[in-house]
Design a protein around this motif. Sequence first.
Motif: not given
Length: 315
Positions: A54-60, A107-109, A135-140, A262-266
């Motif tokens: 899936e697309p990602s900027t910050r996490t990837r 993994i992001r899916h 879930e998105h544990p590293t964001q939390a 805000h986790p982004g993207p805004m």
Amino acid sequence: MELKSRHLLGLENISPSNIKMFLDTAFSFKKVLQRPIPKVPTLRGKTVVNLFFEPSTRTRFSFELAEKRLSADTINFSTASSSVLKGETLKDTIRNIESMKIDLVVIRHSSPGAALFLTQCVDASVINAGDGTHEHPTQALLDMMTIQERLGKIKGLNVVIVGDIKHSRVCRSNIFGLQAMGAQVGICGPGPLLPRDIEKLGVTVYPSIEEAIAEADVLNILRIQLERQKGGLFPSLREYRNVYGITKERVDQAKKKLLIMHPGPMNRGVEIDSEIADGEHSVILNQVTNGVAVRMAVLYLLSGKNSSKIIKEST
Ligand code: CP
């Protein structure tokens, strides 16, 4: 102290001591990142594969940077340049990659449960970088690190999450993590974007954004997932902004000094106005900075390292 699992799939049922271990380790790595040479040999010889379906900027980018800062070898996978386009399954994809000897998989899916599924296919440790609405544990973890850093504590704070609660993996991981650390969690959003029985998770449901702002220490503002607006979950983006948008007029009514996250993207001008996103209350870019330290901590601890050795190994 040991982590209870060699994977990080979510924060549901994680112990407060394990969250504290991730956060304490992240704060240690943040000091490493502030050095003139922000790199340590800690994961030299380890191989990490970043699987982004899936697309990602910050996490990837922050996982990739965290891996480089730890001196790991990395392989980056994205759907557009892979044999997934020729019909290869997730299981075959990961089993082929694992045959090349890997230690950790990020993994992001789009499918909830994809990270859990991977743990049944590979011997490597699996880190969930966001699986559908689950879930998105590293964001939390990076959100909690930022709150701890700015307000000196998490316990006893009132953190209100605003927006599309129903489809948000960030929201679910924050609810589980913040509650484990002793925070009160509130939510606020349009009825069609609230999950049924959300009260069962022990959160306070605020009927209006004004009431939420009156009681919150922290506002965590979620992205309105524009792709879901096709389903007509609220009348229009203008209507959403009018009722739930975080504007200067609303923030000025707060009794306390609010922390704006805000986790982004805004979507500027929809869920948050630029004056607030770029204003004195905002820690949005600090969240991104802390994301690298948190992901270093997660990679480090899941690779079986002991947190007390970080500073020693890196000097
Ligand atoms: N917060 C977050 O997950 O952003 P990305 O989708 O850019 O990774």
